[in-house]
Design an enzyme around this catalytic site. Structure first.
Site, mmCIF file in Angstrom:
data_model
loop_
_atom_site.group_PDB
_atom_site.id
_atom_site.type_symbol
_atom_site.label_atom_id
_atom_site.label_comp_id
_atom_site.label_asym_id
_atom_site.label_seq_id
_atom_site.Cartn_x
_atom_site.Cartn_y
_atom_site.Cartn_z
ATOM 1 N N LYS A 25 0.243 7.533 1.368
ATOM 2 C CA LYS A 25 0.415 8.848 1.403
ATOM 3 C C LYS A 25 1.847 9.194 1.276
ATOM 4 O O LYS A 25 2.321 10.380 1.093
ATOM 5 C CB LYS A 25 -0.335 9.596 2.679
ATOM 6 N N SER A 85 -10.906 1.849 5.163
ATOM 7 C CA SER A 85 -10.958 2.509 3.787
ATOM 8 C C SER A 85 -10.083 1.391 2.891
ATOM 9 O O SER A 85 -10.824 1.135 1.586
ATOM 10 C CB SER A 85 -10.281 3.564 3.689
#
Lengths: 326, 96
Positions: free
Chosen positions: A66, A283
């Site tokens: 991110k 994830s």
């Protein structure tokens, strides 16, 4: 692409360094991107005709993928004038995007205000607080919806005070991956990538990197991944059938869309740790499972170079229950 | 004794679109049992096939994680609120 040889690799390491030594005087922001592309040589041995690679995104200074969209959205805000001196960066996230905003805001001298539900973990609140972000805690029962509503209220009350990047609808999100992640993968595989596999959350990683990779070689197959149910434990992933569709999502890009379960991802976290020596997040493990699902579709006489993105490491997930179970 | 169970957004489609339901229950486990009896489709989302809470499903009694109390045997009292929260902290924007 030649196979990794641990003996010659040691010589390479002593002569040129495994990772190039970086010059002094860089800011933390210059460390965003250019992450290693790891070859997963053992865990995928059931697919001898497929080479598996993963971008190790925890090498970003904020610890996750991110950092890339957060930096690009903030740079785009500065370029357009929407973000200027004195304004506060605001968003609703207790996840990796929040950490990235807090880190970048601190490094650039902008205040960061994050709305997050009370249910966000203690560790997250600590990280965000340590980076100087102001936290606005909303009701845990209302989840992130309540946090998003709070951002809208705060911005509506004083629109000139805030810069609200809104990663779900900001094109600078996917453009970050178009401009960096995809080109790095292309260079790091010497143009040999045949498959790109990535999860859909905001969809920025998948949409941006796939758009660029298909420009570089239209025959690259791009496979998107989703959780197998609306209620799941894969942070940052979105079940598109039941979730609000991000404005930046383009469903015409994927050549296939595969589903991954939470529990099988937890088991894969442990396998990756023990077979590759990599402590990755659920994830990230789910992304590798998605690669294995995709690898089953590779013909027996076909060779594939499959690349995915490991969004972050296990470090923020060590208190989760799955480590103790099974 | 009436205990309120808050139903998280992605599970409401399996619970007649309700955001909460009330049950007469002496423990957290009983309240969740009431929930998954009334809305049978919820069961596979909350529990594994062998009847354990799925590893990413966190249950809070008022503001306390039941992991640190007596888990599903945690006693409840009248007016308590139970929340079911998946252990994902990131931003999302589920349909309401």
């Amino acid at each position: 692409m030649t196979a990794f040889n641990p003996i010659t690799a040691r010589e390479d390491a002593s002569s040129v360094g495994l990772r190039k030594t970086r010059r002094a005087g860089q800011s933390v922001l210059e460390l965003i991107g250019n992450t290693p592309l790891l070859r997963l040589s053992r865990i995928g041995s059931a697919f001898p005709n497929v080479e598996f690679f993963a971008k190790a995104e925890w090498f970003n200074p904020g610890g996750s993928v991110k950092d890339r969209p957060a930096l690009h959205m903030i740079q785009a805000g500065l370029a357009s004038g929407r973000l200027c001196s004195g304004k506060t960066i605001i968003d609703a996230t207790s996840g990796n995007t929040g950490i990235a905003y807090a880190m970048i805001g601190a490094a650039l001298g902008y205040r960061v205000k994050l709305c997050l539900p009370d249910s966000a973990s203690h560790e997250r609140k600590r990280i965000l607080g340590a980076l100087g972000a102001e936290l606005v805690i909303t009701s845990g029962d209302e989840g992130t919806d309540g946090a998003i509503r709070r951002v809208h209220e705060i911005v509506a009350a004083e629109p000139d005070e805030y810069f609200y990047p809104d990663q779900y609808s900001n094109p600078a999100n996917w453009q970050a991956h178009y401009g960096t992640t995809a080109n790095e993968i292309w260079e790091q595989t010497g143009g040999s990538i045949t498959h790109f596999v990535a999860a859909l959350g905001t969809s920025g990683t998948f949409v941006g990197a796939s758009r660029r990779l298909k420009e570089l070689n239209p025959s690259i197959r791009c496979i998107s991944l989703q959780p197998d149910a609306a209620f799941h434990g894969l942070e940052g992933w979105k079940h598109m059938q039941t979730a609000l569709r991000p404005a930046i999502y383009d469903d015409t890009i994927a050549d296939a869309n595969l589903e991954v379960g939470t529990e099988e991802s937890y088991r894969m976290v442990k396998r990756i740790a023990r077979e590759e020596g990599l402590l990755v997040s659920p994830s990230a493990a789910a992304a590798l499972l998605g690669c294995f699902h995709a690898a089953k579709r590779v013909g027996p006489h076909e060779r594939a170079v499959m690349v995915t993105v490991f969004a972050d490491s296990a470090s923020k997930y060590l208190t989760e229950r799955f480590w103790e179970e099974e | 004794m009436s205990v309120k169970v808050m139903i998280p957004t992605p599970l409401r489609i399996y619970a007649g679109k309700r955001d909460s339901a009330e049950f007469s229950a002496a423990t957290v486990g009983e309240a969740l049992g009431g929930l998954t009896t009334q809305f049978a489709e919820l069961r596979k989302h909350l529990y594994t096939e062998d009847g354990k809470l799925r590893a990413f499903v966190n249950v809070y009694l008022n503001d306390e994680d039941i992991r640190y109390l007596a888990k599903e045997n945690t006693p409840t009292k009248d007016g308590d609120t139970i929340s079911i929260i998946p252990s994902i902290a990131g931003g999302s924007s589920e349909k309401r």
